[in-house]
Design a protein around this motif. Structure first.
Motif, PDB file in Angstrom:
ATOM      1  N   ARG A 131      15.439   4.312 102.596  1.00  0.00           N
ATOM      2  CA  ARG A 131      16.021   4.857 103.834  1.00  0.00           C
ATOM      3  C   ARG A 131      15.373   6.201 104.186  1.00  0.00           C
ATOM      4  NH1 ARG A 131      21.861   4.936 101.712  1.00  0.00           N
ATOM      5  NH2 ARG A 131      20.736   4.777  99.740  1.00  0.00           N
ATOM      6  N   THR A 132      14.064   6.236 104.097  1.00  0.00           N
ATOM      7  CA  THR A 132      13.320   7.492 104.206  1.00  0.00           C
ATOM      8  C   THR A 132      13.334   8.087 105.600  1.00  0.00           C
ATOM      9  OG1 THR A 132      11.849   6.639 102.476  1.00  0.00           O
ATOM     10  CG2 THR A 132      11.095   8.572 103.697  1.00  0.00           C
ATOM     11  N   PHE A 133      13.191   7.251 106.637  1.00  0.00           N
ATOM     12  CA  PHE A 133      13.007   7.763 107.998  1.00  0.00           C
ATOM     13  C   PHE A 133      14.142   7.314 108.919  1.00  0.00           C
ATOM     14  CE2 PHE A 133       8.851   7.013 106.106  1.00  0.00           C
ATOM     15  CZ  PHE A 133       8.235   8.239 106.271  1.00  0.00           C
ATOM     16  N   PRO A 134      14.552   8.183 109.850  1.00  0.00           N
ATOM     17  CA  PRO A 134      15.533   7.762 110.854  1.00  0.00           C
ATOM     18  C   PRO A 134      14.986   6.669 111.771  1.00  0.00           C
ATOM     19  CG  PRO A 134      15.373  10.161 110.758  1.00  0.00           C
ATOM     20  CD  PRO A 134      14.223   9.612 109.969  1.00  0.00           C
ATOM     21  N   ILE A 135      13.676   6.720 112.030  1.00  0.00           N
ATOM     22  CA  ILE A 135      13.057   5.742 112.922  1.00  0.00           C
ATOM     23  C   ILE A 135      11.603   5.523 112.505  1.00  0.00           C
ATOM     24  CG2 ILE A 135      12.502   7.545 114.617  1.00  0.00           C
ATOM     25  CD1 ILE A 135      12.846   5.395 116.801  1.00  0.00           C
ATOM     26  N   MET A 136      11.188   4.264 112.505  1.00  0.00           N
ATOM     27  CA  MET A 136       9.808   3.908 112.183  1.00  0.00           C
ATOM     28  C   MET A 136       9.280   2.998 113.287  1.00  0.00           C
ATOM     29  SD  MET A 136       9.971   3.177 108.057  1.00  0.00           S
ATOM     30  CE  MET A 136      11.486   2.214 108.034  1.00  0.00           C
ATOM     31  N   THR A 137       8.111   3.334 113.819  1.00  0.00           N
ATOM     32  CA  THR A 137       7.467   2.523 114.841  1.00  0.00           C
ATOM     33  C   THR A 137       6.068   2.220 114.349  1.00  0.00           C
ATOM     34  OG1 THR A 137       8.744   3.702 116.530  1.00  0.00           O
ATOM     35  CG2 THR A 137       6.884   2.361 117.284  1.00  0.00           C
ATOM     36  N   VAL A 138       5.801   0.938 114.099  1.00  0.00           N
ATOM     37  CA  VAL A 138       4.559   0.587 113.418  1.00  0.00           C
ATOM     38  C   VAL A 138       3.893  -0.624 114.045  1.00  0.00           C
ATOM     39  CG1 VAL A 138       5.285   1.557 111.210  1.00  0.00           C
ATOM     40  CG2 VAL A 138       5.813  -0.822 111.722  1.00  0.00           C
ATOM     41  N   LEU A 139       2.576  -0.634 113.928  1.00  0.00           N
ATOM     42  CA  LEU A 139       1.774  -1.792 114.287  1.00  0.00           C
ATOM     43  C   LEU A 139       1.560  -2.628 113.040  1.00  0.00           C
ATOM     44  CD1 LEU A 139      -1.141  -0.653 116.634  1.00  0.00           C
ATOM     45  CD2 LEU A 139       0.177  -2.749 116.878  1.00  0.00           C
ATOM     46  N   VAL A 140       1.954  -3.886 113.092  1.00  0.00           N
ATOM     47  CA  VAL A 140       1.751  -4.811 111.984  1.00  0.00           C
ATOM     48  C   VAL A 140       1.312  -6.156 112.560  1.00  0.00           C
ATOM     49  CG1 VAL A 140       3.379  -3.721 110.383  1.00  0.00           C
ATOM     50  CG2 VAL A 140       4.207  -5.425 112.011  1.00  0.00           C
ATOM     51  N   GLN A 141       0.901  -7.055 111.698  1.00  0.00           N
ATOM     52  CA  GLN A 141       0.585  -8.398 112.155  1.00  0.00           C
ATOM     53  C   GLN A 141       1.807  -9.004 112.826  1.00  0.00           C
ATOM     54  OE1 GLN A 141      -0.589  -9.588 108.181  1.00  0.00           O
ATOM     55  NE2 GLN A 141      -2.632 -10.099 108.907  1.00  0.00           N
ATOM     56  N   THR A 142       1.594  -9.781 113.870  1.00  0.00           N
ATOM     57  CA  THR A 142       2.707 -10.350 114.624  1.00  0.00           C
ATOM     58  C   THR A 142       3.640 -11.165 113.748  1.00  0.00           C
ATOM     59  OG1 THR A 142       1.548 -10.333 116.743  1.00  0.00           O
ATOM     60  CG2 THR A 142       3.285 -11.975 116.487  1.00  0.00           C
ATOM     61  N   GLU A 143       3.094 -11.927 112.815  1.00  0.00           N
ATOM     62  CA  GLU A 143       3.962 -12.740 111.955  1.00  0.00           C
ATOM     63  C   GLU A 143       4.852 -11.863 111.078  1.00  0.00           C
ATOM     64  OE1 GLU A 143       1.007 -13.685 108.199  1.00  0.00           O
ATOM     65  OE2 GLU A 143       0.933 -15.019 109.933  1.00  0.00           O
ATOM     66  N   VAL A 144       4.352 -10.697 110.686  1.00  0.00           N
ATOM     67  CA  VAL A 144       5.153  -9.753 109.903  1.00  0.00           C
ATOM     68  C   VAL A 144       6.266  -9.169 110.767  1.00  0.00           C
ATOM     69  CG1 VAL A 144       5.133  -7.550 108.661  1.00  0.00           C
ATOM     70  CG2 VAL A 144       3.272  -9.193 108.326  1.00  0.00           C
ATOM     71  N   ALA A 145       5.920  -8.768 111.985  1.00  0.00           N
ATOM     72  CA  ALA A 145       6.913  -8.218 112.911  1.00  0.00           C
ATOM     73  C   ALA A 145       8.022  -9.224 113.186  1.00  0.00           C
ATOM     74  CB  ALA A 145       6.244  -7.812 114.220  1.00  0.00           C
ATOM     75  N   ASP A 146       7.641 -10.476 113.397  1.00  0.00           N
ATOM     76  CA  ASP A 146       8.636 -11.521 113.681  1.00  0.00           C
ATOM     77  C   ASP A 146       9.562 -11.738 112.492  1.00  0.00           C
ATOM     78  OD1 ASP A 146       7.567 -11.847 116.183  1.00  0.00           O
ATOM     79  OD2 ASP A 146       6.400 -13.641 115.677  1.00  0.00           O
ATOM     80  N   ARG A 147       9.019 -11.674 111.279  1.00  0.00           N
ATOM     81  CA  ARG A 147       9.863 -11.847 110.086  1.00  0.00           C
ATOM     82  C   ARG A 147      10.825 -10.676 109.921  1.00  0.00           C
ATOM     83  NH1 ARG A 147       5.052 -13.763 107.420  1.00  0.00           N
ATOM     84  NH2 ARG A 147       4.834 -11.771 106.333  1.00  0.00           N
ATOM     85  N   LEU A 148      10.346  -9.480 110.207  1.00  0.00           N
ATOM     86  CA  LEU A 148      11.204  -8.300 110.066  1.00  0.00           C
ATOM     87  C   LEU A 148      12.396  -8.347 111.016  1.00  0.00           C
ATOM     88  CD1 LEU A 148       8.447  -5.565 109.776  1.00  0.00           C
ATOM     89  CD2 LEU A 148      10.119  -6.124 107.994  1.00  0.00           C
ATOM     90  N   ALA A 149      12.169  -8.883 112.210  1.00  0.00           N
ATOM     91  CA  ALA A 149      13.222  -8.888 113.239  1.00  0.00           C
ATOM     92  C   ALA A 149      14.042 -10.170 113.262  1.00  0.00           C
ATOM     93  CB  ALA A 149      12.583  -8.669 114.609  1.00  0.00           C
ATOM     94  N   ALA A 150      13.660 -11.185 112.499  1.00  0.00           N
ATOM     95  CA  ALA A 150      14.305 -12.501 112.575  1.00  0.00           C
ATOM     96  C   ALA A 150      15.773 -12.444 112.162  1.00  0.00           C
ATOM     97  CB  ALA A 150      13.556 -13.499 111.704  1.00  0.00           C
ATOM     98  N   ALA A 160      11.840 -10.058 103.852  1.00  0.00           N
ATOM     99  CA  ALA A 160      11.541  -8.775 104.494  1.00  0.00           C
ATOM    100  C   ALA A 160      12.572  -8.431 105.558  1.00  0.00           C
ATOM    101  CB  ALA A 160      10.142  -8.810 105.115  1.00  0.00           C
ATOM    102  N   GLY A 161      12.974  -9.422 106.362  1.00  0.00           N
ATOM    103  CA  GLY A 161      13.964  -9.166 107.395  1.00  0.00           C
ATOM    104  C   GLY A 161      15.331  -8.843 106.835  1.00  0.00           C
ATOM    105  N   VAL A 162      15.741  -9.565 105.807  1.00  0.00           N
ATOM    106  CA  VAL A 162      17.045  -9.319 105.180  1.00  0.00           C
ATOM    107  C   VAL A 162      17.089  -7.913 104.598  1.00  0.00           C
ATOM    108  CG1 VAL A 162      18.594 -10.009 103.308  1.00  0.00           C
ATOM    109  CG2 VAL A 162      17.507 -11.751 104.725  1.00  0.00           C
ATOM    110  N   TRP A 163      16.064  -7.529 103.867  1.00  0.00           N
ATOM    111  CA  TRP A 163      16.028  -6.194 103.288  1.00  0.00           C
ATOM    112  C   TRP A 163      15.982  -5.124 104.374  1.00  0.00           C
ATOM    113  CZ3 TRP A 163      12.286  -5.945  98.454  1.00  0.00           C
ATOM    114  CH2 TRP A 163      12.860  -6.679  97.412  1.00  0.00           C
ATOM    115  N   ALA A 164      15.134  -5.301 105.375  1.00  0.00           N
ATOM    116  CA  ALA A 164      14.974  -4.283 106.418  1.00  0.00           C
ATOM    117  C   ALA A 164      16.260  -4.079 107.205  1.00  0.00           C
ATOM    118  CB  ALA A 164      13.840  -4.663 107.355  1.00  0.00           C
TER     119      ALA A 164
END
Length: 257
Positions: A131-150, A160-164
């Motif tokens: 929980r290091t940052f209040p906000i993180m904005t990052v460029l990642v591979q689209t498949e990674v981004a989709d998994r994080l937000a799923a 990755a999405g469950v943990w995030a």
């Protein structure tokens, strides 16, 4: 040097006998519209961490807007040239280190980065769990981004999405074409934003550890029902991707009663 000019970036690399390292995921952003959109969305507060600054295109833009930037660069060649190439600004600190080994404190107001392709997910999840940052904005591979937000029930739902999402609200902001990078990667990227929430701040260290370990084991056997994965511990016919984070927390609390 204009860091959003493909011809100038290529010329610099040739003149300095620098070859972008595929293993380190060195794909430099060369599109100014995308650059400004990312910084517009992600630059929050004055103290920013950037992982993988590369040639400094994002670093330069954040400095131009008055931010204090700490840039962590694994490649020693790029790290050694970065500050001087940007005019030795006082509000830039360059750290030559592997981001996975660099201890980041919680004084930063945000993180804005074009994360290296190979290690980007691992780096992001390390920061998520702490929980290091209040906000993180990052460029990642689209498949990674989709998994994080799923969300639960999605085919792209994964560990990755469950943990995030335990401590962050995750949203894919925009897609970025492969043509916006040099060298051009094989697949496109997306900008994903993670905003820390306080819905689970009351969880104990024991509850958090069990949450992470349960989800990890379940997704290692994602085709199996939870009842088959955990035997007598959990009675459920659901599979890992079908559970919401609230469902996972209910399981955790039930096991610790």
């Amino acid at each position: 040097m204009n860091l959003t000019s493909p011809s100038q970036v290529k010329s610099w690399c040739i003149e300095n006998e620098f070859h972008p390292n595929k293993v380190l995921g060195q794909n430099f952003l060369i599109d100014r519209n995308q650059l400004e959109a990312i910084v517009d969305a992600g630059l929050v507060g004055d103290d920013v961490l950037e992982v993988g600054p590369g040639l400094g295109v994002m670093t330069e833009e954040m400095l131009r807007r008055g931010a204090r930037v700490t840039a962590v660069e694994k490649d020693p060649v790029l790290a050694s040239r970065l500050k001087e190439s940007l005019g030795n600004p006082e509000n830039l600190t360059v750290v030559s280190a592997d981001a996975l080994k660099y201890e980041v404190d919680k004084s930063y107001t945000s993180m804005v980065s074009n994360l290296p392709y190979q290690a980007g997910t691992r780096i992001l999840l390390e920061y998520v769990k702490k929980r290091t940052f209040p906000i993180m904005t990052v460029l990642v591979q689209t498949e990674v981004a989709d998994r994080l937000a799923a969300r639960e029930g999605s085919k792209t739902r994964g560990l990755a999405g469950v943990w995030a999402q335990l401590d962050y609200d995750v949203k894919v902001l925009r897609k970025v074409s492969a043509s916006c990078f040099w060298p051009r990667p094989e697949i496109g990227s997306s900008v994903v934003q993670l905003v820390r929430h306080d819905r689970n701040v009351g969880l104990s260290a024991e509850e958090r550890e069990l949450f992470y370990s349960l989800a990890k084991k379940a997704f290692e056997h994602r085709r199996k029902q939870l009842g088959s994965v955990f035997k007598d511990l959990i009675q459920s016919t659901a599979r890992a991707e079908e559970l919401s984070n609230e469902d996972w927390l209910q399981l955790v609390k039930g096991l610790l009663k």
